[in-house]
Design a protein around this motif. Structure first.
Motif, PDB file in Angstrom:
ATOM      1  N   SER A 262       1.040  -1.127   0.060  1.00 30.17           N
ATOM      2  CA  SER A 262       0.116   0.069  -0.110  1.00 30.17           C
ATOM      3  C   SER A 262       0.981   1.191   0.063  1.00 30.17           C
ATOM      4  N   ASP A 263       0.260   2.306   0.182  1.00 28.10           N
ATOM      5  CA  ASP A 263       1.269   3.676   0.038  1.00 28.10           C
ATOM      6  C   ASP A 263       2.003   3.606   1.300  1.00 28.10           C
ATOM      7  N   ALA A 264       1.642   3.079   2.317  1.00 26.10           N
ATOM      8  CA  ALA A 264       2.253   3.129   3.773  1.00 26.10           C
ATOM      9  C   ALA A 264       1.579   2.361   4.617  1.00 26.10           C
ATOM     10  N   GLY A 265       2.522   1.537   5.384  1.00 28.37           N
ATOM     11  CA  GLY A 265       2.096   0.622   6.384  1.00 28.37           C
ATOM     12  C   GLY A 265       1.515  -0.705   5.813  1.00 28.37           C
ATOM     13  N   THR A 266       0.673  -1.537   6.610  1.00 27.78           N
ATOM     14  CA  THR A 266       0.474  -2.754   6.194  1.00 27.78           C
ATOM     15  C   THR A 266      -0.690  -2.770   5.333  1.00 27.78           C
ATOM     16  N   PRO A 267      -0.647  -3.604   4.301  1.00 30.41           N
ATOM     17  CA  PRO A 267      -1.799  -3.470   3.182  1.00 30.41           C
ATOM     18  C   PRO A 267      -2.823  -4.129   3.904  1.00 30.41           C
ATOM     19  N   LEU A 268      -4.137  -3.922   3.371  1.00 27.86           N
ATOM     20  CA  LEU A 268      -5.766  -4.561   3.752  1.00 27.86           C
ATOM     21  C   LEU A 268      -6.149  -3.805   4.790  1.00 27.86           C
ATOM     22  N   LEU A 269      -5.542  -3.004   5.825  1.00 26.91           N
ATOM     23  CA  LEU A 269      -5.950  -2.148   6.810  1.00 26.91           C
ATOM     24  C   LEU A 269      -6.084  -0.854   6.523  1.00 26.91           C
ATOM     25  N   SER A 270      -7.382  -1.039   5.989  1.00 30.45           N
ATOM     26  CA  SER A 270      -8.269   0.199   5.184  1.00 30.45           C
ATOM     27  C   SER A 270      -7.373   0.585   3.914  1.00 30.45           C
ATOM     28  N   ASP A 271      -6.882  -0.421   3.475  1.00 33.56           N
ATOM     29  CA  ASP A 271      -6.028  -0.394   2.331  1.00 33.56           C
ATOM     30  C   ASP A 271      -6.244  -1.411   1.318  1.00 33.56           C
ATOM     31  N   PRO A 272      -6.172  -1.247  -0.150  1.00 34.58           N
ATOM     32  CA  PRO A 272      -6.867  -2.409  -1.062  1.00 34.58           C
ATOM     33  C   PRO A 272      -5.993  -3.669  -0.663  1.00 34.58           C
ATOM     34  N   GLY A 273      -6.312  -4.793  -1.337  1.00 34.00           N
ATOM     35  CA  GLY A 273      -5.657  -6.002  -1.316  1.00 34.00           C
ATOM     36  C   GLY A 273      -6.386  -7.097  -1.130  1.00 34.00           C
ATOM     37  N   LEU A 274      -7.689  -7.246  -0.440  1.00 35.67           N
ATOM     38  CA  LEU A 274      -8.568  -7.998   0.229  1.00 35.67           C
ATOM     39  C   LEU A 274      -9.083  -9.015  -1.013  1.00 35.67           C
ATOM     40  N   PRO A 275      -9.439  -8.443  -2.206  1.00 35.29           N
ATOM     41  CA  PRO A 275     -10.264  -9.367  -3.246  1.00 35.29           C
ATOM     42  C   PRO A 275      -8.933 -10.166  -3.812  1.00 35.29           C
ATOM     43  N   LEU A 276      -7.772  -9.889  -4.084  1.00 36.09           N
ATOM     44  CA  LEU A 276      -6.724 -10.754  -4.450  1.00 36.09           C
ATOM     45  C   LEU A 276      -6.226 -11.906  -3.316  1.00 36.09           C
ATOM     46  N   VAL A 277      -6.221 -11.321  -2.278  1.00 38.91           N
ATOM     47  CA  VAL A 277      -5.897 -12.332  -1.060  1.00 38.91           C
ATOM     48  C   VAL A 277      -6.695 -13.467  -0.995  1.00 38.91           C
ATOM     49  N   LYS A 278      -8.210 -12.902  -1.005  1.00 37.01           N
ATOM     50  CA  LYS A 278      -9.249 -13.961  -0.776  1.00 37.01           C
ATOM     51  C   LYS A 278      -9.146 -14.797  -1.951  1.00 37.01           C
ATOM     52  N   LEU A 279      -8.932 -14.478  -3.160  1.00 37.54           N
ATOM     53  CA  LEU A 279      -9.034 -15.365  -4.496  1.00 37.54           C
ATOM     54  C   LEU A 279      -7.758 -16.220  -4.179  1.00 37.54           C
ATOM     55  N   ALA A 280      -6.637 -15.799  -3.788  1.00 39.53           N
ATOM     56  CA  ALA A 280      -5.492 -16.733  -3.696  1.00 39.53           C
ATOM     57  C   ALA A 280      -5.671 -17.733  -2.546  1.00 39.53           C
ATOM     58  N   LYS A 281      -6.128 -17.206  -1.310  1.00 40.16           N
ATOM     59  CA  LYS A 281      -6.410 -18.372  -0.316  1.00 40.16           C
ATOM     60  C   LYS A 281      -7.432 -19.523  -0.842  1.00 40.16           C
ATOM     61  N   GLU A 282      -8.306 -19.255  -1.501  1.00 39.54           N
ATOM     62  CA  GLU A 282      -9.512 -19.912  -2.043  1.00 39.54           C
ATOM     63  C   GLU A 282      -8.805 -20.901  -3.076  1.00 39.54           C
ATOM     64  N   ALA A 283      -7.896 -20.576  -4.025  1.00 39.61           N
ATOM     65  CA  ALA A 283      -6.914 -21.286  -4.990  1.00 39.61           C
ATOM     66  C   ALA A 283      -5.653 -22.012  -4.367  1.00 39.61           C
ATOM     67  N   HIS A 284      -5.756 -21.720  -2.962  1.00 36.03           N
ATOM     68  CA  HIS A 284      -4.815 -22.664  -2.159  1.00 36.03           C
ATOM     69  C   HIS A 284      -3.406 -22.068  -2.666  1.00 36.03           C
ATOM     70  N   VAL A 285      -3.228 -20.486  -2.880  1.00 36.26           N
ATOM     71  CA  VAL A 285      -1.907 -20.059  -3.195  1.00 36.26           C
ATOM     72  C   VAL A 285      -1.429 -19.651  -1.779  1.00 36.26           C
ATOM     73  N   ASP A 286       0.115 -19.724  -1.577  1.00 39.08           N
ATOM     74  CA  ASP A 286       0.395 -19.545  -0.314  1.00 39.08           C
ATOM     75  C   ASP A 286       0.464 -17.888  -0.408  1.00 39.08           C
ATOM     76  N   VAL A 287       0.035 -17.311   0.776  1.00 38.67           N
ATOM     77  CA  VAL A 287      -0.216 -15.973   1.116  1.00 38.67           C
ATOM     78  C   VAL A 287       0.730 -15.699   2.110  1.00 38.67           C
ATOM     79  N   VAL A 288       1.855 -14.849   1.852  1.00 40.07           N
ATOM     80  CA  VAL A 288       3.041 -14.897   3.070  1.00 40.07           C
ATOM     81  C   VAL A 288       3.054 -13.652   3.696  1.00 40.07           C
TER      82      VAL A 288
END
Length: 288
Positions: free
Chosen positions: A85-111
């Protein structure tokens, strides 16, 4: 998970001071095939500082729903991707959730690659109780919606935290002062880890006065922390019967009238009954 899949890294970046970037975060961004950034122009400055030349693409709130499937396919094809994200940890009031959700559903490692987070940074120096606390993200943009939100939080006994922008901080605190007791202790933290970092802990009235009278206190990014309400014993004794009574009244008359009548019958303060009424109304509308 297929061993041929790439990995998705969620990488925390500095919230101000570039020296706060972790060694692991730097190495991850150097090694991945692609960096998905909230604002590529902003992130380029960070990458240039650390000599990182990997390919950048935009992943922000306006395109992430349609961009996520294509990025998932790249992960399935064996490419590794980092979300920043622009600063700090992604997904905390920042973008990224749709991709993380899809990755988890597809059994891709999210690190996770941990690092700076404005929320935790502010809490750690607030001097308020932080166990437990609730994070509310950004509060509503309009005055009426903000006041409704503050009414819902009025009697919460837990410390609560939200983010606010420079062009709304004054109006936000003014709305808060119309709902919360002005002696409630709050913390306003701005420009954390930057040159003009300011952390103010005082009553709501005192903080509002300072923000109103000091132009500098209306600049930057803000974390606002609010001390939980201290409830007396009588305020905590709302029984299921009280809720049932209030629920029946809400079906027959307005919230204001129902709360007033329930207060006369039970002797419980209107403010607490109003909080319960908001919850009951929300549950009723959800069932409709």
């Amino acid at each position: 998970m297929s061993t041929d899949y790439g990995k998705l890294y969620v990488v925390a970046t500095p919230i101000g001071n570039l020296a706060d970037f972790s060694l692991r975060g730097i190495e991850t961004l150097k090694q991945v095939d692609l960096i998905a950034a909230e604002d590529t122009r902003h992130v380029k400055m960070l990458l240039q500082h650390y000599g990182i030349t990997n390919r950048l693409i935009a992943l922000h709130q306006h395109n992430e729903d349609r961009a996520a499937p294509a990025l998932l396919q790249k992960l399935r094809d064996g490419q590794s991707i980092a979300i920043v994200s622009d600063a700090g940890t992604p997904l905390l009031s920042d973008p990224g959730l749709p991709l993380v959700k899809l990755a988890k559903e597809a059994h891709v490692d999210v690190v996770p690659i941990p690092g700076a987070c404005a929320l935790i940074t502010a809490l750690s120096v607030s001097g308020l109780s932080v166990i437990p606390f609730s994070f509310e993200g950004f509060v509503p943009r309009t005055s009426s919606a903000r006041k409704t939100f503050f009414n819902e939080k009025l009697l919460s006994s837990t410390t609560w935290v939200f983010y606010e922008s420079s062009h709304r901080i004054l109006a936000c605190l003014q709305d808060m002062a119309e709902v919360l007791p002005t002696d409630r202790i709050i913390v306003v933290a701005r420009e954390l880890t930057k040159l003009h970092e300011t952390i103010v802990k005082a009553s709501l009235a005192e903080v509002l006065e300072r923000v109103a009278n000091d132009d500098n206190m209306r600049k930057g990014e803000f974390v606002v922390i609010v001390e939980g309400a201290v409830l007396d014993k009588s305020e905590q004794l709302i029984t299921p019967e009280h809720k049932r009574l209030l629920g029946v009244m809400l079906k027959q008359c307005s919230t204001k009238t129902a709360v007033a009548m329930a207060a006369d019958i039970t002797g419980i303060r209107k403010k607490l009954l109003y909080q319960v009424a908001l919850t009951l109304n929300g549950e009723r509308f959800a069932d409709d």
